[in-house]
Design an enzyme around this catalytic site. Structure first.
Site, PDB file in Angstrom:
ATOM      1  N   GLY A 207       0.564  -1.098   0.066  1.00  0.00           N
ATOM      2  CA  GLY A 207      -0.167   0.106  -0.044  1.00  0.00           C
ATOM      3  C   GLY A 207       1.109   0.852  -0.432  1.00  0.00           C
ATOM      4  N   SER A 208       0.527   2.095   0.242  1.00  0.00           N
ATOM      5  CA  SER A 208       1.070   3.770   1.001  1.00  0.00           C
ATOM      6  C   SER A 208       1.950   3.093   1.461  1.00  0.00           C
ATOM      7  CB  SER A 208       0.056   4.254   0.940  1.00  0.00           C
ATOM      8  OG  SER A 208      -0.773   4.601   1.960  1.00  0.00           O
ATOM      9  N   ALA A 209       3.264   4.315   1.130  1.00  0.00           N
ATOM     10  CA  ALA A 209       4.318   4.980   1.571  1.00  0.00           C
ATOM     11  C   ALA A 209       4.150   5.406   3.835  1.00  0.00           C
ATOM     12  CB  ALA A 209       5.128   5.676   1.918  1.00  0.00           C
ATOM     13  N   ALA A 211       1.075   4.460   5.332  1.00  0.00           N
ATOM     14  CA  ALA A 211       0.477   3.620   6.000  1.00  0.00           C
ATOM     15  C   ALA A 211       1.338   2.583   6.356  1.00  0.00           C
ATOM     16  CB  ALA A 211      -1.020   2.777   4.827  1.00  0.00           C
ATOM     17  N   GLY A 212       2.769   2.729   5.796  1.00  0.00           N
ATOM     18  CA  GLY A 212       3.572   1.705   5.458  1.00  0.00           C
ATOM     19  C   GLY A 212       4.114   1.926   6.713  1.00  0.00           C
ATOM     20  N   GLU A 230       5.982  -3.558   1.499  1.00  0.00           N
ATOM     21  CA  GLU A 230       6.415  -2.834  -0.646  1.00  0.00           C
ATOM     22  C   GLU A 230       5.053  -1.801  -0.470  1.00  0.00           C
ATOM     23  OE1 GLU A 230       4.194  -5.491  -4.022  1.00  0.00           O
ATOM     24  OE2 GLU A 230       4.774  -6.944  -2.339  1.00  0.00           O
ATOM     25  N   CYS A 264       2.176   0.695  -8.330  1.00  0.00           N
ATOM     26  CA  CYS A 264       3.267   0.675  -7.429  1.00  0.00           C
ATOM     27  C   CYS A 264       4.701   1.242  -8.235  1.00  0.00           C
ATOM     28  CB  CYS A 264       3.394   0.266  -6.438  1.00  0.00           C
ATOM     29  SG  CYS A 264       3.576  -1.144  -7.088  1.00  0.00           S
TER      30      CYS A 264
END
Length: 470
Positions: A207-209, A211-212, A230, A264
């Protein structure tokens, strides 16, 4: 989400296509913890057999799953079918990767017997999936995790619950026990609950940076939990001298606008040598203008469907306007092609003269163009990002590519190929804000089991040779 019910609507029409109750995370984790040891104790051949049955089942129902993907996330049917093919083909790749990356090994230790290397599953794994490849990308975590003997709690994106539910049902039909692979329906709160739950042994996220990073921060003080992130990218595609400008344009358009720019690995920045800029853009802009944007189930098939929802379309439109206001020069206007629905045409904007260009992932059909004098400057500009997922060089010589490869900060580096469409037979991941050095795809086996080293002798044989009193 309303009254503890999640509702999924088709982005191409706004019509409701699915609804279901929010899952109870505690109940799901408890069931998985009770089930996973028996699953791990099964012979590997039994787990492989069920994964093959899963693959064959998906193949039989390929048209139904592709239609659901196209309707729920707006992906054109031709592309949804390609995603289903990737799900089907994942089993052979995963079995090979499991054997190569986490297989058993024995070493002769002479008089001291032997040494062994084996791998154990972590236990109960949470898989948090994205909307853009709602079947293929989570399956890239789920299948290796199940093969290794883990139980899996899969929370699909709240924008793609129907596909997630269908994927899990296919595993159940293949014989995987219902408690071993579960679909967790919910939004961000359920995702946070899974990440923080003491009964979860690992978190596999796509997902998004933002959230990561939040997941990484939450688990920073808990090194016992495996975490594979990822995330996205502000990916550069660099074009230098080439006689094949039409081919270069096709690679650029494919990189920037496939899946409506919602990959991505999509190219966000086109960095082009000044001397070929005019000729190249004379190919790129007309080609992008020709791309059909339309109903994912329509005929003839469009190149692009909608972006995932109206909120995303509004945000992308605002971002395009912000780049223009900051000094960008529009080469192709991004337009809302259907009122009140999230269909966007490709947008191309020259941002060479924009000071302090924002280093963010604009997850949609926006391509920013930057002119540079030479390859060295192009490499420096390509590396001017906190991300590091995918990069591609178009044109140049083998020496130019060698220089590019050696100096670009990215986990995927291509030559005369698009930035997207990576092979599942290779590792897939990035550096910086794009990942945490745990690449997926072929290397997913690495984070689905942990290595155990053993020294083994059939009978105890030992003596203490020094330091004893007489």
């Amino acid at each position: 989400m309303t009254d503890n019910i999640l509702i999924s609507c088709a982005p191409a029409s706004g019509e409701e296509i699915w609804r279901g109750p929010i899952s109870d995370v505690d109940t799901a984790v408890s069931a998985a913890r009770r089930a996973w040891a028996a699953w791990a104790a099964l012979p590997l051949t039994s787990r492989i057999g069920m994964m093959r049955d899963f693959s064959n089942g998906v193949r039989r129902d390929a048209d139904t799953l592709a239609d659901l993907i196209a309707r729920e996330v707006g992906k054109p049917l031709w592309e949804a079918r390609a995603e289903v093919d990737a799900v089907v083909n994942k089993i052979d790749i995963s079995v090979q990767a499991y054997a190569e990356r986490t297989g058993k090994k024995k070493f002769d230790a002479g008089i001291n017997g032997s040494a062994a290397l084996r791998h154990k599953p972590h236990g109960v794994m949470a898989v948090l999936g994205p909307f853009n490849f709602p079947a293929h990308l989570p399956n890239g975590h789920i299948l290796p995790a199940l093969l290794a003997g883990n139980a899996v709690l899969f929370k699909p994106s709240e924008k793609a619950p129907a596909v997630g539910e269908a994927l899990v049902a296919a595993f159940h039909r293949a014989g995987v026990p219902e408690a071993v692979i579960q679909c967790i329906i919910g939004g961000p709160e359920e995702g946070k609950a899974l990440v923080a739950h003491p009964g979860i042994d690992g978190v596999l996220f796509t997902g998004s940076a933002n959230a990561g990073i939040a997941i990484n921060r939450k688990l920073a003080a808990n090194p016992g939990k495996i975490v594979a992130l990822e995330m996205g990218g502000n990916n550069p595609i660099v074009v230098i001298d080439t006689p094949k400008l039409a081919d270069a344009a096709a690679l650029i358009v494919q990189s920037a606008f496939a899946t409506a720019g919602q990959r991505c690995t999509s190219a966000r920045r086109l960095i082009v040598k000044e001397s070929i800029y005019d000729d190249l853009m004379a190919e790129v802009v007309p080609l992008a203008r020709k791309l059909m944007v339309g109903d994912p189930l329509g005929e003839p098939q469009p190149f692009m469907g909608p972006v995932i929802d109206n909120e995303t379309a509004d945000r992308l439109s605002e971002s395009f306007l912000a780049l223009l206001t900051a000094g960008g020069r529009v080469l192709l206007h991004m337009r809302r092609t259907v009122p009140d629905l999230p269909f966007l045409s490709p947008g191309i904007i020259d941002v060479t003269d924009v000071a302090d260009r924002p280093d963010i992932e604009l997850f949609g059909p926006i391509l920013q163009v930057i002119r540079v004098p030479d390859l060295d400057t192009a490499i420096a500009e390509a590396n001017n990002t906190r991300f590091g997922l995918s990069a591609s060089l178009i044109g140049g010589s083998p020496d130019d590519y060698g220089l590019f490869w050696a100096n670009i900060r990215a986990g995927i580096i291509n030559w005369n190929s698009p930035t997207n469409g990576a092979s599942s037979k290779a590792p897939f991941g990035g550096i910086g804000l794009s990942g945490n050095h745990r690449p997926a795809a072929y290397y997913a086996a690495d984070y689905c089991a942990y290595p155990v080293a053993s020294a083994e002798v059939d009978q105890p044989r030992a003596s203490i040779m020094v330091g004893l009193r007489p």
